[in-house]
Design an enzyme around this catalytic site. Sequence first.
Site, short mmCIF file in Angstrom:
data_model
loop_
_atom_site.label_atom_id
_atom_site.label_comp_id
_atom_site.label_asym_id
_atom_site.label_seq_id
_atom_site.Cartn_x
_atom_site.Cartn_y
_atom_site.Cartn_z
N MET A 40 -3.92 -2.71 -9.32
CA MET A 40 -2.37 -3.18 -9.18
C MET A 40 -1.58 -2.46 -10.37
SD MET A 40 -2.92 -4.68 -6.78
CE MET A 40 -2.28 -6.16 -6.09
N ARG A 41 -1.59 -1.16 -10.49
CA ARG A 41 -0.45 -0.34 -11.09
C ARG A 41 -0.08 0.73 -10.55
NH1 ARG A 41 -0.96 -0.17 -16.70
NH2 ARG A 41 -0.44 2.01 -16.92
N HIS A 61 -3.33 -1.00 1.40
CA HIS A 61 -2.33 -1.84 1.23
C HIS A 61 -2.50 -3.06 2.56
CE1 HIS A 61 1.33 -3.38 -0.32
NE2 HIS A 61 1.67 -3.28 1.20
N GLU A 83 3.69 9.39 -6.53
CA GLU A 83 4.00 8.64 -7.54
C GLU A 83 4.97 7.40 -7.20
OE1 GLU A 83 4.32 11.84 -7.26
OE2 GLU A 83 6.38 12.71 -8.20
N SER A 141 -13.41 -6.69 -3.29
CA SER A 141 -14.21 -6.90 -2.15
C SER A 141 -14.15 -5.43 -1.31
CB SER A 141 -13.59 -7.82 -1.16
OG SER A 141 -12.49 -7.67 -0.63
N GLU A 183 -9.50 -4.28 6.56
CA GLU A 183 -9.32 -3.30 5.15
C GLU A 183 -10.78 -2.96 5.00
OE1 GLU A 183 -7.31 -4.61 1.81
OE2 GLU A 183 -6.36 -6.20 2.81
N LEU A 185 0.92 4.59 -10.44
CA LEU A 185 0.15 5.84 -11.02
C LEU A 185 1.56 6.90 -11.33
CD1 LEU A 185 -2.83 6.10 -9.07
CD2 LEU A 185 -2.85 5.64 -11.54
C1 GAR Z 1 -6.48 -6.16 -1.16
O1 GAR Z 1 -5.86 -6.95 -0.10
C2 GAR Z 1 -5.43 -4.82 -1.01
O2 GAR Z 1 -5.28 -4.41 0.32
C3 GAR Z 1 -4.53 -5.24 -1.91
O3 GAR Z 1 -5.19 -5.85 -2.99
C4 GAR Z 1 -6.42 -6.64 -2.40
C5 GAR Z 1 -7.44 -6.21 -3.20
O4 GAR Z 1 -8.40 -6.91 -2.79
N1 GAR Z 1 -3.60 -4.00 -2.46
C6 GAR Z 1 -2.62 -4.23 -2.71
O5 GAR Z 1 -1.91 -5.12 -2.70
C7 GAR Z 1 -2.02 -2.68 -3.21
N2 GAR Z 1 -0.59 -2.76 -3.10
P1 GAR Z 1 -10.09 -6.67 -3.26
O6 GAR Z 1 -10.20 -6.72 -4.76
O7 GAR Z 1 -10.92 -7.67 -2.88
O8 GAR Z 1 -10.49 -5.24 -2.88
#
Ligand code: GAR
Length: 199
Positions: free
Chosen positions: A89-90, A108, A141, A13, A173, A92
């Site tokens: 979700m990795r 985040h 990192e 999203s 976000e 780097l």
């Molecule tokens: C979002 O809430 C983003 O902030 C979070 O994953 C979600 C992805 O949503 N990221 C983390 O937690 C990174 N540590 P999306 O795929 O709909 O953008």
Amino acid sequence: MKRLGILLSGRGSNFEAIADNVQRGRLTAEIAVVISNRQEARGIVAARARGLPAVVLPSQGIAREEYDRRLVAELEWHRVDLVCLAGFMRLLSADFCRAFPLRVLNIHPSLLPAFPGLNAQRQALEHGAKISGCTVHFVDEQLDAGPIILQAAVPVLDDDTEETLAARILIEEHRIYSEAIALVLSERWRIEGRRVIAK
Ligand code: GAR
């Protein structure tokens, strides 16, 4: 035109919000490539539907250094100026970060340095925080640790669940990620220590 490389693992999203802002002329940039480490990510389906270059680079069973080399090669092939992690979700590697110094952003769902890592919204609820939000920061990192570019706060309500809080944060976000990208691309900022200061 500056070229964005979007990395994602799931729903996408944040990617879609960025793509909408590019399409509507609210963000002056071009999405050069969308890369997912997961075949089934909804975000990669959405990228294809928008006619954007979409690449799946499966990460399972590949050592981090090797995987990150492939990622860097793919991003360089598409001549990417700025890498945007959007639910990627990795972690780097240091080598990856060195390939794009101050050219990798992450979003985040908490007010960092509170609640880094997975399930940030659940962490905020369980901790009893009254305010949470989201953070766009430069990536290094370490996990969710680099200099902060923009943040937005939202209230945590007494009857919130993880889902209702996540939804309230997600609205912010979608707003601040494009703003942060525009700021970074404008080059009207400098870094003093950990502080990102807009000129
Ligand atoms: C979002 O809430 C983003 O902030 C979070 O994953 C979600 C992805 O949503 N990221 C983390 O937690 C990174 N540590 P999306 O795929 O709909 O953008």
